[in-house]
Design a protein around this motif. Structure first.
Motif, PDB file in Angstrom:
ATOM      1  N   GLU A  91      37.133  40.528  26.132  1.00  0.00           N
ATOM      2  CA  GLU A  91      38.310  41.358  26.393  1.00  0.00           C
ATOM      3  C   GLU A  91      38.149  42.130  27.708  1.00  0.00           C
ATOM      4  OE1 GLU A  91      39.304  44.027  23.214  1.00  0.00           O
ATOM      5  OE2 GLU A  91      41.092  44.763  24.270  1.00  0.00           O
ATOM      6  N   LEU A  92      36.964  42.723  27.883  1.00  0.00           N
ATOM      7  CA  LEU A  92      36.707  43.493  29.106  1.00  0.00           C
ATOM      8  C   LEU A  92      36.785  42.579  30.338  1.00  0.00           C
ATOM      9  CD1 LEU A  92      36.059  46.437  29.766  1.00  0.00           C
ATOM     10  CD2 LEU A  92      33.623  45.852  29.657  1.00  0.00           C
ATOM     11  N   ASN A  93      36.155  41.408  30.210  1.00  0.00           N
ATOM     12  CA  ASN A  93      36.183  40.466  31.331  1.00  0.00           C
ATOM     13  C   ASN A  93      37.611  40.048  31.671  1.00  0.00           C
ATOM     14  OD1 ASN A  93      33.419  40.564  31.352  1.00  0.00           O
ATOM     15  ND2 ASN A  93      33.128  38.578  30.355  1.00  0.00           N
ATOM     16  N   ARG A  94      38.395  39.827  30.631  1.00  0.00           N
ATOM     17  CA  ARG A  94      39.780  39.372  30.860  1.00  0.00           C
ATOM     18  C   ARG A  94      40.601  40.429  31.571  1.00  0.00           C
ATOM     19  NH1 ARG A  94      41.100  36.187  25.260  1.00  0.00           N
ATOM     20  NH2 ARG A  94      40.410  34.137  25.976  1.00  0.00           N
ATOM     21  N   VAL A  95      40.378  41.691  31.199  1.00  0.00           N
ATOM     22  CA  VAL A  95      41.127  42.784  31.843  1.00  0.00           C
ATOM     23  C   VAL A  95      40.810  42.824  33.335  1.00  0.00           C
ATOM     24  CG1 VAL A  95      41.277  45.308  32.031  1.00  0.00           C
ATOM     25  CG2 VAL A  95      41.415  44.214  29.786  1.00  0.00           C
ATOM     26  N   VAL A  96      39.523  42.734  33.679  1.00  0.00           N
ATOM     27  CA  VAL A  96      39.152  42.816  35.107  1.00  0.00           C
ATOM     28  C   VAL A  96      39.559  41.524  35.829  1.00  0.00           C
ATOM     29  CG1 VAL A  96      37.308  43.308  36.755  1.00  0.00           C
ATOM     30  CG2 VAL A  96      37.255  44.380  34.497  1.00  0.00           C
ATOM     31  N   GLU A  97      39.453  40.410  35.144  1.00  0.00           N
ATOM     32  CA  GLU A  97      39.884  39.138  35.753  1.00  0.00           C
ATOM     33  C   GLU A  97      41.375  39.170  36.081  1.00  0.00           C
ATOM     34  OE1 GLU A  97      38.539  36.091  33.020  1.00  0.00           O
ATOM     35  OE2 GLU A  97      36.764  35.688  34.244  1.00  0.00           O
ATOM     36  N   ARG A  98      42.142  39.809  35.196  1.00  0.00           N
ATOM     37  CA  ARG A  98      43.578  39.908  35.446  1.00  0.00           C
ATOM     38  C   ARG A  98      43.836  40.761  36.690  1.00  0.00           C
ATOM     39  NH1 ARG A  98      45.469  42.543  30.925  1.00  0.00           N
ATOM     40  NH2 ARG A  98      44.668  40.796  29.722  1.00  0.00           N
ATOM     41  N   GLU A  99      43.051  41.820  36.847  1.00  0.00           N
ATOM     42  CA  GLU A  99      43.187  42.676  38.042  1.00  0.00           C
ATOM     43  C   GLU A  99      42.924  41.849  39.309  1.00  0.00           C
ATOM     44  OE1 GLU A  99      44.137  45.762  38.269  1.00  0.00           O
ATOM     45  OE2 GLU A  99      44.148  46.280  36.145  1.00  0.00           O
ATOM     46  N   VAL A 100      41.903  41.024  39.252  1.00  0.00           N
ATOM     47  CA  VAL A 100      41.539  40.207  40.414  1.00  0.00           C
ATOM     48  C   VAL A 100      42.633  39.178  40.689  1.00  0.00           C
ATOM     49  CG1 VAL A 100      39.880  38.489  41.265  1.00  0.00           C
ATOM     50  CG2 VAL A 100      39.057  40.584  40.160  1.00  0.00           C
ATOM     51  N   ARG A 101      43.150  38.590  39.634  1.00  0.00           N
ATOM     52  CA  ARG A 101      44.199  37.578  39.797  1.00  0.00           C
ATOM     53  C   ARG A 101      45.470  38.205  40.377  1.00  0.00           C
ATOM     54  NH1 ARG A 101      43.880  35.598  34.756  1.00  0.00           N
ATOM     55  NH2 ARG A 101      45.736  36.714  34.091  1.00  0.00           N
ATOM     56  N   ASP A 102      45.819  39.403  39.878  1.00  0.00           N
ATOM     57  CA  ASP A 102      47.067  40.052  40.311  1.00  0.00           C
ATOM     58  C   ASP A 102      46.969  40.598  41.736  1.00  0.00           C
ATOM     59  OD1 ASP A 102      48.024  39.509  37.827  1.00  0.00           O
ATOM     60  OD2 ASP A 102      47.978  41.567  37.086  1.00  0.00           O
ATOM     61  N   PHE A 103      45.833  41.163  42.092  1.00  0.00           N
ATOM     62  CA  PHE A 103      45.707  41.868  43.382  1.00  0.00           C
ATOM     63  C   PHE A 103      45.134  40.979  44.482  1.00  0.00           C
ATOM     64  CE2 PHE A 103      43.272  44.901  46.168  1.00  0.00           C
ATOM     65  CZ  PHE A 103      44.375  45.480  46.770  1.00  0.00           C
ATOM     66  N   GLU A 104      44.376  39.964  44.094  1.00  0.00           N
ATOM     67  CA  GLU A 104      43.726  39.045  45.036  1.00  0.00           C
ATOM     68  C   GLU A 104      42.916  39.779  46.108  1.00  0.00           C
ATOM     69  OE1 GLU A 104      46.993  36.528  46.366  1.00  0.00           O
ATOM     70  OE2 GLU A 104      46.478  35.101  44.793  1.00  0.00           O
ATOM     71  N   PRO A 105      41.911  40.554  45.674  1.00  0.00           N
ATOM     72  CA  PRO A 105      41.083  41.274  46.647  1.00  0.00           C
ATOM     73  C   PRO A 105      40.149  40.315  47.372  1.00  0.00           C
ATOM     74  CG  PRO A 105      40.121  41.481  44.457  1.00  0.00           C
ATOM     75  CD  PRO A 105      41.426  40.728  44.295  1.00  0.00           C
ATOM     76  N   ASP A 106      39.767  40.690  48.607  1.00  0.00           N
ATOM     77  CA  ASP A 106      38.670  39.958  49.248  1.00  0.00           C
ATOM     78  C   ASP A 106      37.341  40.676  48.995  1.00  0.00           C
ATOM     79  OD1 ASP A 106      38.484  41.976  51.466  1.00  0.00           O
ATOM     80  OD2 ASP A 106      40.447  41.142  51.958  1.00  0.00           O
ATOM     81  N   THR A 107      37.422  41.951  48.566  1.00  0.00           N
ATOM     82  CA  THR A 107      36.223  42.752  48.359  1.00  0.00           C
ATOM     83  C   THR A 107      36.343  43.547  47.062  1.00  0.00           C
ATOM     84  OG1 THR A 107      36.029  42.992  50.757  1.00  0.00           O
ATOM     85  CG2 THR A 107      34.742  44.527  49.410  1.00  0.00           C
ATOM     86  N   ILE A 108      35.239  43.642  46.332  1.00  0.00           N
ATOM     87  CA  ILE A 108      35.194  44.478  45.126  1.00  0.00           C
ATOM     88  C   ILE A 108      34.060  45.488  45.279  1.00  0.00           C
ATOM     89  CG2 ILE A 108      34.695  44.533  42.633  1.00  0.00           C
ATOM     90  CD1 ILE A 108      35.961  41.804  42.350  1.00  0.00           C
ATOM     91  N   PHE A 109      34.351  46.760  44.992  1.00  0.00           N
ATOM     92  CA  PHE A 109      33.325  47.792  44.826  1.00  0.00           C
ATOM     93  C   PHE A 109      33.276  48.142  43.346  1.00  0.00           C
ATOM     94  CE2 PHE A 109      34.046  50.205  49.165  1.00  0.00           C
ATOM     95  CZ  PHE A 109      33.690  49.065  49.867  1.00  0.00           C
ATOM     96  N   THR A 110      32.069  48.292  42.797  1.00  0.00           N
ATOM     97  CA  THR A 110      31.975  48.686  41.390  1.00  0.00           C
ATOM     98  C   THR A 110      30.691  49.476  41.130  1.00  0.00           C
ATOM     99  OG1 THR A 110      32.232  47.878  39.112  1.00  0.00           O
ATOM    100  CG2 THR A 110      30.851  46.565  40.577  1.00  0.00           C
ATOM    101  N   THR A 111      30.549  49.910  39.887  1.00  0.00           N
ATOM    102  CA  THR A 111      29.378  50.693  39.487  1.00  0.00           C
ATOM    103  C   THR A 111      28.146  49.782  39.372  1.00  0.00           C
ATOM    104  OG1 THR A 111      30.195  50.385  37.237  1.00  0.00           O
ATOM    105  CG2 THR A 111      30.632  52.511  38.259  1.00  0.00           C
ATOM    106  N   GLY A 112      26.975  50.416  39.236  1.00  0.00           N
ATOM    107  CA  GLY A 112      25.717  49.667  39.203  1.00  0.00           C
ATOM    108  C   GLY A 112      25.221  49.366  37.796  1.00  0.00           C
ATOM    109  N   MET A 113      24.374  48.362  37.704  1.00  0.00           N
ATOM    110  CA  MET A 113      23.828  47.935  36.410  1.00  0.00           C
ATOM    111  C   MET A 113      22.783  48.913  35.869  1.00  0.00           C
ATOM    112  SD  MET A 113      25.263  44.964  35.727  1.00  0.00           S
ATOM    113  CE  MET A 113      24.182  44.039  34.637  1.00  0.00           C
TER     114      MET A 113
END
Ligand SMILES: [Zn+2]
Length: 228
Positions: A91-113
């Protein structure tokens, strides 16, 4: 200067991750014409609600911070703070994947592991899944450090995996906008020597700057960069 970056998606667990981790950089990139979209996965005070009587409207705070930093597009999801481990990976992956599909970023910034916050680690993984090679347009993926999550992870014996290899120089105006955006979150700004104090945020910017002999900077770890 940022010829290759046009569309930046920032993926955070909590409203304020984007500001603490990359607020100065976002302000600078937006100023230079990069279109910035922010995706926040949780939207309640959860574990933090007992910390004070001044209840803030978190949605309004995120909107104000985003506006201060020049973020054009904002998506706030409604998962529970400190409860992302109860959400299925799919579910979490799908939510973020949808963001990527909708916005089509060339770059992603995110939190660390390696942040002490489990939410941060789960969001980091979901952003990596959504931005993985072969999935859309993402050429660059970076993690940022969040005061009181990345540093406290280090101070709590978690393996250190935040190893900065990318620095964004900032002007004083960018740091000012970062601090102003943090103020939108009200009670998240603590007195010194708390890492989330104004002085704590400035101290990190000065430290990261001095690593590369400039006045102020934010540091990142590049996970992947694809040259074309
Ligand atoms: Zn956070």
């Amino acid at each position: 200067m940022h010829r290759q970056m046009r569309r930046l998606l920032v993926v955070g667990a909590h409203g304020d991750d984007e500001t603490l981790g990359a607020g100065g950089t976002i302000a600078r990139l937006a100023e230079e014409g990069v279109t910035v979209s922010l995706c926040v996965l949780t939207n309640d005070d959860g574990s933090r609600s007992e910390t004070g009587s001044g209840v803030i409207n978190r949605t309004a705070a995120i909107e104000l911070a985003a506006k201060t930093l020049g973020i054009e597009r904002l998506r706030i999801h409604e998962f529970g703070d400190n409860r992302l481990d109860t959400v299925g990976h799919l579910e979490l992956n799908r939510v973020v994947e949808r963001e990527v599909r909708d916005f089509e970023p060339d770059t992603i910034f995110t939190t660390g592991m390696s942040d002490l916050s489990t939410d941060h680690a789960l969001v980091s993984r979901a952003a990596r899944v959504a931005g993985r090679p072969g999935k859309g347009s993402v050429r660059e993926l970076r993690t940022f450090e969040v005061r009181s999550a990345t540093d406290v992870g280090e101070a709590s014996g978690l393996p250190i995996t935040f190893r900065p290899n990318c620095w964004q120089c900032l002007d004083e105006t960018h740091l000012e906008r970062k601090v102003e955006a943090l103020r939108a979150y009200g009670k998240e700004l603590e007195p010194w020597p708390n890492p989330r104090s104004e002085r704590g945020v400035r101290a990190l910017a000065e430290y990261r700057g001095s690593q590369i002999s400039v006045g102020l900077a934010e540091a990142f770890e590049i996970v992947r960069f694809v040259h074309h």
